[in-house]
Write a protein that holds these residues in place. Structure first.
Motif, PDB file in Angstrom:
ATOM      1  N   HIS A  20       0.925  -1.041   0.326  1.00 32.09           N
ATOM      2  CA  HIS A  20       0.099   0.465  -0.065  1.00 32.09           C
ATOM      3  C   HIS A  20       1.214   1.136   0.395  1.00 32.09           C
ATOM      4  O   HIS A  20       2.189   1.126   0.445  1.00 32.09           O
ATOM      5  CB  HIS A  20      -1.201  -0.441   1.163  1.00 32.09           C
ATOM      6  N   VAL A  21       0.035   1.907  -0.463  1.00 33.30           N
ATOM      7  CA  VAL A  21       1.229   3.627  -0.359  1.00 33.30           C
ATOM      8  C   VAL A  21       0.459   4.562   0.339  1.00 33.30           C
ATOM      9  O   VAL A  21      -1.194   4.160   1.393  1.00 33.30           O
ATOM     10  CB  VAL A  21       1.645   3.967  -2.196  1.00 33.30           C
ATOM     11  N   GLY A  22       1.536   5.510   0.342  1.00 34.63           N
ATOM     12  CA  GLY A  22       0.124   6.248   1.051  1.00 34.63           C
ATOM     13  C   GLY A  22      -0.162   7.354   0.228  1.00 34.63           C
ATOM     14  O   GLY A  22      -0.721   7.924  -0.278  1.00 34.63           O
ATOM     15  N   TYR A  23       0.376   8.776   0.968  1.00 37.06           N
ATOM     16  CA  TYR A  23       0.686  10.706   0.230  1.00 37.06           C
ATOM     17  C   TYR A  23       1.892  11.345   0.121  1.00 37.06           C
ATOM     18  O   TYR A  23       2.902  10.614   0.995  1.00 37.06           O
ATOM     19  CB  TYR A  23      -0.805  11.194   1.129  1.00 37.06           C
ATOM     20  N   TRP A  24       1.918  12.181  -0.925  1.00 37.81           N
ATOM     21  CA  TRP A  24       2.260  12.992  -0.698  1.00 37.81           C
ATOM     22  C   TRP A  24       2.683  14.118   0.452  1.00 37.81           C
ATOM     23  O   TRP A  24       1.345  14.866  -0.042  1.00 37.81           O
ATOM     24  CB  TRP A  24       3.145  13.839  -2.207  1.00 37.81           C
ATOM     25  N   ASP A  25       3.359  14.359   1.661  1.00 39.13           N
ATOM     26  CA  ASP A  25       2.737  15.744   2.337  1.00 39.13           C
ATOM     27  C   ASP A  25       3.839  16.661   1.541  1.00 39.13           C
ATOM     28  O   ASP A  25       5.423  17.104   1.898  1.00 39.13           O
ATOM     29  CB  ASP A  25       3.945  15.433   3.440  1.00 39.13           C
ATOM     30  N   TYR A  26       3.212  17.763   1.149  1.00 39.77           N
ATOM     31  CA  TYR A  26       3.446  19.310   0.394  1.00 39.77           C
ATOM     32  C   TYR A  26       4.729  20.205   1.354  1.00 39.77           C
ATOM     33  O   TYR A  26       5.035  21.130   0.720  1.00 39.77           O
ATOM     34  CB  TYR A  26       2.600  20.194  -0.352  1.00 39.77           C
ATOM     35  N   SER A  27       4.089  19.692   2.813  1.00 37.80           N
ATOM     36  CA  SER A  27       4.409  21.251   3.882  1.00 37.80           C
ATOM     37  C   SER A  27       5.806  20.326   4.651  1.00 37.80           C
ATOM     38  O   SER A  27       6.431  21.396   5.703  1.00 37.80           O
ATOM     39  CB  SER A  27       3.394  21.015   5.214  1.00 37.80           C
ATOM     40  N   TYR A  28       6.094  19.382   4.356  1.00 48.98           N
ATOM     41  CA  TYR A  28       7.252  19.272   4.869  1.00 48.98           C
ATOM     42  C   TYR A  28       8.594  19.955   4.621  1.00 48.98           C
ATOM     43  O   TYR A  28       8.778  19.128   2.805  1.00 48.98           O
ATOM     44  CB  TYR A  28       7.546  17.552   4.219  1.00 48.98           C
ATOM     45  N   THR A  29      10.057  19.923   4.574  1.00 53.60           N
ATOM     46  CA  THR A  29      10.685  20.596   4.858  1.00 53.60           C
ATOM     47  C   THR A  29      11.786  19.420   4.922  1.00 53.60           C
ATOM     48  O   THR A  29      11.996  19.068   5.830  1.00 53.60           O
ATOM     49  CB  THR A  29      10.596  22.260   5.193  1.00 53.60           C
ATOM     50  N   CYS A  30      12.444  19.664   3.985  1.00 54.47           N
ATOM     51  CA  CYS A  30      13.729  19.249   3.448  1.00 54.47           C
ATOM     52  C   CYS A  30      14.829  19.494   3.083  1.00 54.47           C
ATOM     53  O   CYS A  30      16.251  18.812   3.278  1.00 54.47           O
ATOM     54  CB  CYS A  30      13.938  17.658   3.344  1.00 54.47           C
ATOM     55  N   ASP A  31      15.460  20.853   3.087  1.00 54.20           N
ATOM     56  CA  ASP A  31      16.318  21.472   2.490  1.00 54.20           C
ATOM     57  C   ASP A  31      17.171  22.439   3.794  1.00 54.20           C
ATOM     58  O   ASP A  31      16.881  23.907   3.235  1.00 54.20           O
ATOM     59  CB  ASP A  31      15.790  21.915   1.401  1.00 54.20           C
ATOM     60  N   TYR A  32      18.027  21.385   4.426  1.00 53.12           N
ATOM     61  CA  TYR A  32      18.835  22.601   4.860  1.00 53.12           C
ATOM     62  C   TYR A  32      20.503  22.276   4.419  1.00 53.12           C
ATOM     63  O   TYR A  32      21.233  21.711   5.346  1.00 53.12           O
ATOM     64  CB  TYR A  32      18.471  21.953   6.802  1.00 53.12           C
ATOM     65  N   SER A  33      20.819  23.465   3.780  1.00 50.74           N
ATOM     66  CA  SER A  33      21.799  23.254   3.193  1.00 50.74           C
ATOM     67  C   SER A  33      23.120  24.006   4.275  1.00 50.74           C
ATOM     68  O   SER A  33      24.030  23.201   4.268  1.00 50.74           O
ATOM     69  CB  SER A  33      22.066  24.034   2.059  1.00 50.74           C
ATOM     70  N   TRP A  34      22.217  24.870   5.065  1.00 44.42           N
ATOM     71  CA  TRP A  34      22.778  25.622   5.858  1.00 44.42           C
ATOM     72  C   TRP A  34      23.176  24.992   7.806  1.00 44.42           C
ATOM     73  O   TRP A  34      24.114  24.951   8.064  1.00 44.42           O
ATOM     74  CB  TRP A  34      22.821  26.826   6.844  1.00 44.42           C
ATOM     75  N   GLU A  35      23.159  23.466   7.569  1.00 40.29           N
ATOM     76  CA  GLU A  35      23.700  23.181   8.646  1.00 40.29           C
ATOM     77  C   GLU A  35      24.666  22.100   8.293  1.00 40.29           C
ATOM     78  O   GLU A  35      25.628  22.219   7.170  1.00 40.29           O
ATOM     79  CB  GLU A  35      21.751  21.615   8.538  1.00 40.29           C
ATOM     80  N   ASP A  36      25.368  21.647   9.657  1.00 41.62           N
ATOM     81  CA  ASP A  36      26.719  21.318   8.771  1.00 41.62           C
ATOM     82  C   ASP A  36      26.010  19.470  10.489  1.00 41.62           C
ATOM     83  O   ASP A  36      26.356  19.587  11.397  1.00 41.62           O
ATOM     84  CB  ASP A  36      27.554  21.612  10.075  1.00 41.62           C
ATOM     85  N   PRO A  37      26.671  18.613   9.570  1.00 43.61           N
ATOM     86  CA  PRO A  37      26.774  18.314   7.567  1.00 43.61           C
ATOM     87  C   PRO A  37      24.836  19.380   7.640  1.00 43.61           C
ATOM     88  O   PRO A  37      23.801  18.841   7.883  1.00 43.61           O
ATOM     89  CB  PRO A  37      26.872  16.640   7.304  1.00 43.61           C
ATOM     90  N   PRO A  38      25.430  19.068   6.275  1.00 42.93           N
ATOM     91  CA  PRO A  38      24.064  19.922   4.905  1.00 42.93           C
ATOM     92  C   PRO A  38      23.063  18.592   5.359  1.00 42.93           C
ATOM     93  O   PRO A  38      23.109  17.438   4.580  1.00 42.93           O
ATOM     94  CB  PRO A  38      24.108  20.234   4.636  1.00 42.93           C
ATOM     95  N   ARG A  39      21.646  18.587   5.632  1.00 39.01           N
ATOM     96  CA  ARG A  39      20.433  17.834   5.041  1.00 39.01           C
ATOM     97  C   ARG A  39      19.780  18.306   3.692  1.00 39.01           C
ATOM     98  O   ARG A  39      20.030  19.428   3.248  1.00 39.01           O
ATOM     99  CB  ARG A  39      19.362  17.605   5.917  1.00 39.01           C
TER     100      ARG A  39
END
Length: 136
Positions: free
Chosen positions: A19-38
């Motif tokens: 089965h599949v779920g859904y796409w969460d449009y509100s999720y943030t995953c671009d943390y280029s400033w973190e160390d290490p970056p995500r």
């Protein structure tokens, strides 16, 4: 490639994706400033969003909760679609015909494994038209 962009299309057998779920449009995953970056990793250039598959099945508008057979989106001049249409194309004109000893115009093309061949084969640009006429 923008925040709120839709998730990538995918498909697979029920044995791998029961089965599949859904796409969460509100999720943030671009943390280029973190160390290490995500970074987002679902597709190149992704800015946000993620697949959520751990909350149980989510029905699509047709009531299905799986993605089996969903790789056959429309292709060609009149959008040949579906497992059955690509299967018949393969049975009469593709690799399956050749494998079963029948004459085949495209004996090395397995339309079921590579439905994109209808539009992407540079060695057979006529395929998009032949697939359309075959469907019609």
């Amino acid at each position: 490639n923008w925040y709120g962009a839709p998730g990538p299309l995918f498909c697979g057998p029920k044995s791998k994706y029961p089965h599949v779920g859904y796409w969460d449009y509100s999720y943030t995953c671009d943390y280029s400033w973190e160390d290490p970056p995500r970074y987002c990793e679902d597709y190149p250039g992704q800015k946000g969003g993620r697949a959520v598959n751990d909350e149980g099945p989510v029905e699509n508008r047709n009531g299905r909760t799986d993605v089996e057979g969903c790789c056959w989106w429309g292709r060609g001049v009149i959008q040949t679609t579906g497992v059955c249409n690509f299967g018949m194309l393969n049975y009469y004109l593709g690799k399956r015909a050749a494998d079963e000893g029948r004459d085949s115009r495209y004996p090395h093309i397995d339309f079921c494994k590579d439905p994109g061949a209808v539009c992407s084969r540079e060695d057979h640009p006529e395929l998009k038209w032949i697939a359309g006429m075959f469907y019609w």
